[in-house]
Design a protein around this motif. Structure first.
Motif, short mmCIF file in Angstrom:
data_model
loop_
_atom_site.label_atom_id
_atom_site.label_comp_id
_atom_site.label_asym_id
_atom_site.label_seq_id
_atom_site.Cartn_x
_atom_site.Cartn_y
_atom_site.Cartn_z
N SER A 236 0.82 -1.25 0.04
CA SER A 236 0.27 -0.07 0.50
C SER A 236 1.10 0.87 0.19
O SER A 236 0.52 2.34 -0.64
CB SER A 236 -0.74 0.40 1.53
N PHE A 237 1.92 1.68 0.43
CA PHE A 237 2.87 2.39 0.91
C PHE A 237 3.46 2.50 -0.27
O PHE A 237 3.05 3.76 -1.00
CB PHE A 237 3.57 2.46 2.17
N LEU A 238 3.98 1.42 -0.88
CA LEU A 238 4.40 1.76 -2.10
C LEU A 238 3.34 2.16 -3.23
O LEU A 238 4.16 3.36 -4.71
CB LEU A 238 5.72 0.13 -2.78
N GLY A 239 2.30 1.27 -3.31
CA GLY A 239 1.28 1.91 -3.76
C GLY A 239 1.28 3.65 -4.27
O GLY A 239 1.02 4.22 -4.95
N VAL A 240 1.29 3.77 -3.14
CA VAL A 240 0.31 5.76 -2.37
C VAL A 240 2.32 6.65 -3.16
O VAL A 240 2.20 7.29 -4.17
CB VAL A 240 0.25 6.14 -1.04
N PHE A 241 3.17 5.94 -3.10
CA PHE A 241 4.54 6.42 -3.89
C PHE A 241 4.30 6.45 -4.82
O PHE A 241 4.49 7.72 -5.13
CB PHE A 241 5.65 5.94 -2.53
N PHE A 242 3.94 4.94 -5.96
CA PHE A 242 3.83 5.39 -6.80
C PHE A 242 3.64 6.36 -7.62
O PHE A 242 3.11 6.60 -8.56
CB PHE A 242 4.48 4.31 -7.98
N CYS A 243 2.27 5.96 -7.36
CA CYS A 243 1.10 6.87 -8.01
C CYS A 243 1.61 8.63 -7.98
O CYS A 243 0.99 9.26 -8.51
CB CYS A 243 -0.79 7.15 -6.89
N ILE A 244 1.65 9.03 -6.38
CA ILE A 244 2.37 10.36 -6.22
C ILE A 244 3.63 10.50 -7.37
O ILE A 244 3.70 11.71 -8.01
CB ILE A 244 2.80 10.90 -5.15
#
Ligand code: UDP
Ligand code: MG
Length: 337
Positions: A236-244
Motif C-alpha cells: 500500500s505504501f509503495l502504491g501511494v508513493f508511485f501514484c504520487i
C-alpha cells in the motif's frame, strides 16, 4: 512432600552419533539436582533415518526416566518441540538440542532461577557465533534486527531454543495451535518474565548441522510472516508513493511537450520504468502469496506431527496428532475429573 518433576525435552533428527554422549551428560546433571527435582527425559525422534530410534529404545529399556516419541516422517524441529512440550509431564520443562550445543551444565542455574519464583522462564542466548560461517552469522544478525523492527515481538539477538519454563508457560505455548510454528516468536509472544543468560557458542560434538542455508532462509521468512503483517502493508505504501510519483511525472511531461514539442525519445526510461514496476508488482504478489499460502495451510487443520510409536509417561493426552487447542482442552478435562 513429593519432589516436582523437570522434563527435559530433546528433539532429535539423525543424532545417533551424539545421543550416547548427551545421555551421559544429562544424567550427570540430573544427579546434581536430584535433591530439588526428579527428571524425565523425553526424546522426540523426528523421523530419523539412522539408528536414533533404536538407541532411544535401548535407553528407555535401561532407564525408566527416558520416554520417546517417534514420528512417521521428518516433520521439522518445530513439530518436534511441539510434540515434546505436549507430552511432557513435568512441572518445569527444559528444551534443548541433542548435540550438546546447549550445555547441560547450565541447567542447575536455570532451575534455581525458576525455583526462586522470580521468573517464569530462563532462556539462553549466544553472545558470539564462534565456529559459525561469517555469511551465515551476518544474515542471521540481519534477520533478528529486521524482525524486531517490523513485528511487535522482540526476539533477543542470539536467542536459542535452550530454555526452561514453568508449566504455566508451557501450557500457554501449547495453547497456540498454529500449524506454521515459529517457536522463538511464540516464546516471545506469550510473554511471562524471562531471564536471559548469555553463553559462548559451543560446536556440535559429533554429526552435522541439519540446517542448510536455504532451510534457514525459509525459517526466517516463516518467522517474519508468522508474527508481522508489515510486509502486506508495504504494498500500500509503495502504491501511494508511485501514484504520487507518476502524477508528478505526468505534469512534467505535459509541460515539457507543450514547451518543447513532442520529440520521440525516452526509450530507455520507458523500458526501465516498465521493468521496475513489473518487478515490484511481482514482488508484492509474492509477499501476498506468502501470507495466503500460510493461511491456506492453517485452514486445512492438518496435525502438527504424526507419531508412529511412542512410550510416554503421560496417559491423559488424546489422539495422536491432535491440534494444540483440542489437546489442551482434553488435558484440562481429564485433570478435572
Ligand atoms: N532437529 C530436528 N528436526 C530437524 C532438524 C533438526 O529435530 O528436522 C533437531 C536436531 O536433532 C538437534 C536440534 O534440532 O537436536 C538442532 O539441530 P542442529 O544442531 O542441526 O541445528 P544447529 O545447532 O546447527 O542450528
Ligand atoms: Mg546444533
Amino acid at each position: 512432600m513429593e519432589k516436582p518433576c523437570l522434563s527435559v525435552v530433546v528433539p532429535c533428527y539423525n543424532e545417533e552419533s551424539v545421543l550416547g554422549a548427551f545421555y551421559e551428560e544429562i544424567t550427570k546433571t540430573a544427579e546434581s539436582i536430584r535433591d530439588k527435582v526428579e527428571c524425565e527425559f523425553l526424546f522426540v525422534d523426528d523421523g530419523s533415518k539412522d539408528r536414533t530410534l533404536e538407541i532411544l529404545k535401548e535407553l528407555a529399556d535401561r532407564d525408566e526416566r527416558v520416554s520417546y516419541i517417534s514420528f512417521s516422517r521428518n516433520f521439522g524441529k518445530e513439530s518436534g518441540i511441539y510434540a515434546g512440550l505436549s507430552n511432557a509431564v513435568g512441572d518445569y520443562v527444559v528444551l534443548m538440542d541433542a548435540d550438546l550445543q546447549h550445555p547441560p551444565c547450565y541447567i542447575p542455574e536455570m532451575l534455581d532461577t525458576i525455583l526462586s519464583g522470580e521468573y517464569d522462564s530462563v532462556a539462553m542466548r549466544r553472545v558470539d557465533r564462534e565456529g559459525e560461517g561469517k555469511i551465515r552469522s551476518f544474515f542471521s544478525r540481519m534477520f533478528y534486527k529486521f524482525n524486531k523492527k517490523i513485528s511487535g515481538v522482540d526476539i533477543v539477538e542470539g536467542a536459542t531454543d535452550y530454555r526452561m519454563m514453568t508449566r504455566q508457560m508451557v501450557d500457554a505455548v501449547l495453547d497456540m495451535p498454529e500449524y506454521n510454528r515459529f517457536t522463538k516468536g511464540i516464546f516471545a509472544w506469550v510473554g511471562f518474565r524471562t531471564k536471559w543468560i548469555g553463553y559462548h557458542n559451543v560446536e556440535r560434538v559429533a554429526g552435522e548441522t541439519k540446517w542448510s542455508f536455504s532451510s534457514l532462509l525459509s525459517y526466517s521468512i516463516n518467522g517474519i510472516v508468522s508474527f508481522s503483517t508489515v510486509p502486506l502493508a508495504m504494498s500500500s505504501f509503495l502504491g501511494v508513493f508511485f501514484c504520487i510519483f507518476s502524477f508528478v511525472m505526468m505534469i512534467w511531461l505535459i509541460v515539457k511537450t507543450l514547451i518543447f514539442g513532442n520529440a520521440v525519445s525516452g526509450y530507455p526510461t520507458i523500458v526501465t520504468v516498465i521493468l521496475f514496476m513489473s518487478g515490484l508488482q511481482l514482488l508484492m504478489f509474492g509477499v501476498l502469496g506468502q501470507y495466503i499460502s500460510r493461511s491456506y495451510m492453517e485452514g486445512k487443520h492438518r496435525p502438527i506431527y504424526i507419531a508412529r510409536e511412542k512410550k510416554v509417561k503421560r496417559s491423559v493426552v488424546g489422539a495422536e496428532g491432535e491440534r494444540g487447542g483440542k489437546r489442551f482442552e482434553a488435558k484440562k478435562e481429564t485433570e478435572e475429573k
